[in-house]
Motif scaffolding. Structure first.
Motif, PDB file in Angstrom:
ATOM      1  N   VAL A 140      26.547  30.485  30.121  1.00 36.65           N
ATOM      2  CA  VAL A 140      27.775  30.227  29.373  1.00 36.65           C
ATOM      3  C   VAL A 140      27.596  30.797  27.972  1.00 36.65           C
ATOM      4  O   VAL A 140      26.732  30.336  27.222  1.00 36.65           O
ATOM      5  N   PRO A 141      28.370  31.815  27.594  1.00 34.93           N
ATOM      6  CA  PRO A 141      28.224  32.403  26.256  1.00 34.93           C
ATOM      7  C   PRO A 141      28.446  31.368  25.162  1.00 34.93           C
ATOM      8  O   PRO A 141      29.200  30.404  25.329  1.00 34.93           O
ATOM      9  N   LEU A 142      27.779  31.578  24.040  1.00 37.56           N
ATOM     10  CA  LEU A 142      27.973  30.692  22.900  1.00 37.56           C
ATOM     11  C   LEU A 142      29.370  30.890  22.323  1.00 37.56           C
ATOM     12  O   LEU A 142      29.878  32.014  22.280  1.00 37.56           O
ATOM     13  N   PRO A 143      30.010  29.829  21.856  1.00 37.88           N
ATOM     14  CA  PRO A 143      31.342  29.968  21.261  1.00 37.88           C
ATOM     15  C   PRO A 143      31.270  30.633  19.893  1.00 37.88           C
ATOM     16  O   PRO A 143      30.257  30.541  19.195  1.00 37.88           O
ATOM     17  N   GLU A 144      32.338  31.309  19.526  1.00 45.39           N
ATOM     18  CA  GLU A 144      32.411  31.910  18.198  1.00 45.39           C
ATOM     19  C   GLU A 144      32.405  30.804  17.145  1.00 45.39           C
ATOM     20  O   GLU A 144      33.107  29.803  17.293  1.00 45.39           O
ATOM     21  N   PRO A 145      31.622  30.961  16.089  1.00 49.81           N
ATOM     22  CA  PRO A 145      31.550  29.901  15.080  1.00 49.81           C
ATOM     23  C   PRO A 145      32.760  29.915  14.154  1.00 49.81           C
ATOM     24  O   PRO A 145      33.439  30.931  14.008  1.00 49.81           O
ATOM     25  N   THR A 146      33.022  28.788  13.556  1.00 54.68           N
ATOM     26  CA  THR A 146      34.011  28.679  12.494  1.00 54.68           C
ATOM     27  C   THR A 146      33.300  28.169  11.254  1.00 54.68           C
ATOM     28  O   THR A 146      32.311  27.431  11.354  1.00 54.68           O
ATOM     29  N   GLU A 147      33.779  28.573  10.094  1.00 56.09           N
ATOM     30  CA  GLU A 147      33.113  28.153   8.862  1.00 56.09           C
ATOM     31  C   GLU A 147      33.506  26.723   8.534  1.00 56.09           C
ATOM     32  O   GLU A 147      34.665  26.426   8.257  1.00 56.09           O
ATOM     33  N   ALA A 148      32.550  25.833   8.600  1.00 54.96           N
ATOM     34  CA  ALA A 148      32.774  24.418   8.314  1.00 54.96           C
ATOM     35  C   ALA A 148      32.098  24.058   7.000  1.00 54.96           C
ATOM     36  O   ALA A 148      31.107  24.680   6.603  1.00 54.96           O
ATOM     37  N   LEU A 149      32.641  23.068   6.336  1.00 54.04           N
ATOM     38  CA  LEU A 149      32.083  22.646   5.055  1.00 54.04           C
ATOM     39  C   LEU A 149      30.769  21.912   5.279  1.00 54.04           C
ATOM     40  O   LEU A 149      30.697  20.934   6.013  1.00 54.04           O
TER      41      LEU A 149
END
Length: 220
Positions: free
Chosen positions: A43-52
């Motif tokens: 299962v490919p890793l999900p694209e990250p989002t910039e979190a605080l």
């Protein structure tokens, strides 16, 4: 004499891809072979989002409490899926790429293992690992001595993804140093080490985001 624990970093810090994953992990005392392996799907890793990421979040992390060699047994199924996916992609299981800053690119880091300038002493069991990764990759280089296109003085987790810093003689116009290195070497393993330059140039949130991007590009 070199600190032999550098070889353990291939397990501890590397993002494990390809058919050598289970072989390397089996050398780690905390890993027990699964006598009844089950079918797994990559299962490919999900694209990250910039979190605080706040300073208080970081203050609660006790680095001294972290194990030198983590116990990977909880992730055995995921690692097995990487093993099978690496075989499907025909990645080079005698190669690893070094990804990082000046410490990663230093000729004192791992290179002597590839030139024979080392003494294992009581760690002679690691000789098979050294031999495995001493196979020629290109010209006169092996995995230990190969000058990585994704490791250089001044690099941080963001710059290794930026085509501005790619070698124009070896990389495409819009190809990042990381993508260029992986295209040339097709490694089954990656040793990723960032942090020093990131402290000066990235916020904790940015570092978290870009390092996850490096992992996504490495694994996927």
């Amino acid at each position: 004499m070199l600190i032999v624990k550098y070889l353990s970093l291939l397990v501890m810090l590397g993002v494990l891809l390809g058919s050598m994953a289970l072989v390397m992990l089996s050398a780690t005392p905390s890993i027990a072979a699964d006598p009844t392996p089950t079918a797994v799907t990559f299962v490919p890793l999900p694209e990250p989002t910039e979190a605080l990421v706040s300073e208080s979040d970081l203050a609660d992390i006790d680095l001294r409490a972290l194990p030198i060699l983590p116990d990977f047994s909880a992730n055995a199924a995921f690692l097995r899926s990487l093993y099978l996916e690496g075989k499907r992609r025909a990645l080079n299981d005698r190669a690893f790429s070094k990804v990082g800053d000046c410490m990663t690119a230093s000729p004192n880091f791992l290179v002597p293992f590839g030139t024979g300038a080392y003494t294992l002493a009581e760690y002679s069991a690691l000789q098979d690992v050294i031999a495995r990764f001493s196979a020629p990759l290109r010209e006169n280089f092996n995995a230990f001595t190969h000058p990585s296109l994704a490791a250089a003085s001044g690099f941080n987790a963001a710059s290794v993804l930026d085509a501005t810093w790619s070698d124009p003689a070896l990389c495409g116009f819009d190809e990042s140093p990381l993508a260029c290195e992986y295209r040339h070497v097709q490694p089954a393993f990656a040793l990723i080490m960032f942090g020093t330059n990131d402290l000066k140039s990235l916020t904790p949130s940015q570092f978290d985001f870009y390092l996850r991007r490096v992992l996504v590009e490495t694994v996927n």
